[in-house]
Design a protein around this motif. Structure first.
Motif, PDB file in Angstrom:
ATOM      1  N   ASN A 183       0.840  -1.175   0.000  1.00  0.00           N
ATOM      2  CA  ASN A 183       0.000   0.000   0.000  1.00  0.00           C
ATOM      3  C   ASN A 183       0.887   1.240   0.000  1.00  0.00           C
ATOM      4  O   ASN A 183       1.201   1.803   1.040  1.00  0.00           O
ATOM      5  CB  ASN A 183      -0.932  -0.003   1.205  1.00  0.00           C
ATOM      6  N   GLY A 222       0.137   4.149  -1.045  1.00  0.00           N
ATOM      7  CA  GLY A 222      -0.625   5.331  -0.651  1.00  0.00           C
ATOM      8  C   GLY A 222      -0.479   5.642   0.822  1.00  0.00           C
ATOM      9  O   GLY A 222      -0.357   6.803   1.210  1.00  0.00           O
ATOM     10  N   LEU A 223      -0.494   4.606   1.665  1.00  0.00           N
ATOM     11  CA  LEU A 223      -0.296   4.814   3.099  1.00  0.00           C
ATOM     12  C   LEU A 223       1.168   5.112   3.413  1.00  0.00           C
ATOM     13  O   LEU A 223       1.479   5.967   4.241  1.00  0.00           O
ATOM     14  CB  LEU A 223      -0.756   3.590   3.888  1.00  0.00           C
ATOM     15  N   HIS A 224       2.075   4.424   2.744  1.00  0.00           N
ATOM     16  CA  HIS A 224       3.493   4.592   3.030  1.00  0.00           C
ATOM     17  C   HIS A 224       3.989   5.991   2.651  1.00  0.00           C
ATOM     18  O   HIS A 224       4.847   6.546   3.349  1.00  0.00           O
ATOM     19  CB  HIS A 224       4.321   3.536   2.301  1.00  0.00           C
ATOM     20  N   CYS A 225       3.458   6.570   1.588  1.00  0.00           N
ATOM     21  CA  CYS A 225       3.962   7.885   1.174  1.00  0.00           C
ATOM     22  C   CYS A 225       3.631   8.959   2.206  1.00  0.00           C
ATOM     23  O   CYS A 225       4.313   9.977   2.283  1.00  0.00           O
ATOM     24  CB  CYS A 225       3.465   8.252  -0.219  1.00  0.00           C
ATOM     25  N   ARG A 226       2.628   8.722   3.062  1.00  0.00           N
ATOM     26  CA  ARG A 226       2.306   9.679   4.136  1.00  0.00           C
ATOM     27  C   ARG A 226       3.433   9.764   5.160  1.00  0.00           C
ATOM     28  O   ARG A 226       3.655  10.810   5.764  1.00  0.00           O
ATOM     29  CB  ARG A 226       1.010   9.273   4.828  1.00  0.00           C
ATOM     30  N   VAL A 227       4.152   8.666   5.358  1.00  0.00           N
ATOM     31  CA  VAL A 227       5.279   8.652   6.286  1.00  0.00           C
ATOM     32  C   VAL A 227       6.323   9.676   5.852  1.00  0.00           C
ATOM     33  O   VAL A 227       6.988  10.297   6.670  1.00  0.00           O
ATOM     34  CB  VAL A 227       5.892   7.238   6.365  1.00  0.00           C
ATOM     35  N   THR A 279       1.048  13.166   0.034  1.00  0.00           N
ATOM     36  CA  THR A 279      -0.281  12.592  -0.134  1.00  0.00           C
ATOM     37  C   THR A 279      -0.222  11.750  -1.395  1.00  0.00           C
ATOM     38  O   THR A 279       0.759  11.826  -2.149  1.00  0.00           O
ATOM     39  CB  THR A 279      -1.355  13.685  -0.296  1.00  0.00           C
ATOM     40  N   ALA A 280      -1.243  10.973  -1.634  1.00  0.00           N
ATOM     41  CA  ALA A 280      -1.262  10.167  -2.859  1.00  0.00           C
ATOM     42  C   ALA A 280      -1.213  11.076  -4.084  1.00  0.00           C
ATOM     43  O   ALA A 280      -0.528  10.785  -5.071  1.00  0.00           O
ATOM     44  CB  ALA A 280      -2.501   9.278  -2.889  1.00  0.00           C
ATOM     45  N   TYR A 308       2.317  12.479  -4.511  1.00  0.00           N
ATOM     46  CA  TYR A 308       3.211  11.409  -4.960  1.00  0.00           C
ATOM     47  C   TYR A 308       3.031  11.148  -6.451  1.00  0.00           C
ATOM     48  O   TYR A 308       3.998  11.030  -7.195  1.00  0.00           O
ATOM     49  CB  TYR A 308       2.945  10.121  -4.169  1.00  0.00           C
ATOM     50  N   ILE A 362      -1.799   0.678  -4.694  1.00  0.00           N
ATOM     51  CA  ILE A 362      -1.829  -0.539  -3.891  1.00  0.00           C
ATOM     52  C   ILE A 362      -1.635  -1.728  -4.823  1.00  0.00           C
ATOM     53  O   ILE A 362      -1.899  -1.648  -6.020  1.00  0.00           O
ATOM     54  CB  ILE A 362      -3.136  -0.699  -3.070  1.00  0.00           C
TER      55      ILE A 362
END
Length: 147
Positions: free
Chosen positions: A3, A5-10, A14-15, A18, A31
């Motif tokens: 995923n 999309g979730l990892h790029c928040r770290v 944002t999606a 990115y 994903i």
């Protein structure tokens, strides 16, 4: 990563940011295919899954969120890779068509009439330019000035 999309928040993305940073279209999934299938199966099995989605769905807001910059560049690249150079450059002129343009010579009215016939047969101004040795701008100028 299953995923992204979730990892790029770290990393503070944002999606959307990115995708923009990496030239991806807004339709590109972030994903993995197996996770998408798993989440789809879970949503279909939930009693209110699709009903809740339909209640919160806002097509106008989704359309407003789509930007030309986010859609056009990656999609144009994908189309170009599928269709190849012929669709962009036009077909090459046949020897008969080149000879007809050469035969028109300095009579620009006859040249334009011949060129318009070639365009109607599926050629482009760029292919006429390549076939005759003129620049594309010169071909466009002749076609626009001499009706």
């Amino acid at each position: 990563m299953r995923n992204l999309g979730l990892h790029c928040r770290v990393h503070g993305h944002t999606a959307v940011s990115y995708r923009r940073a990496h030239g991806l279209s807004t339709g590109q999934r972030l994903i993995s295919a197996d996770l998408a299938e798993q989440l789809g199966r879970l949503a279909r099995s939930h009693p209110n899954g699709l009903t809740a989605l339909a209640a919160h769905r806002d097509p106008d807001r989704a359309q407003a969120a789509m930007t030309a910059e986010g859609q056009s560049r990656p999609q144009r690249a994908a189309v170009r890779s599928r269709t190849g150079a012929v669709s962009r450059r036009g077909r090459d002129l046949a020897q008969v068509e080149i000879e007809a343009l050469v035969a028109a010579g300095t009579d620009l009215g006859a040249w334009v009439k011949t060129a318009r016939g070639i365009l109607a047969a599926g050629a482009t101004a760029g292919s006429i330019a390549r076939g005759t040795g003129l620049t594309r701008n010169a071909v466009h100028a002749r076609l626009s000035r001499y009706r």
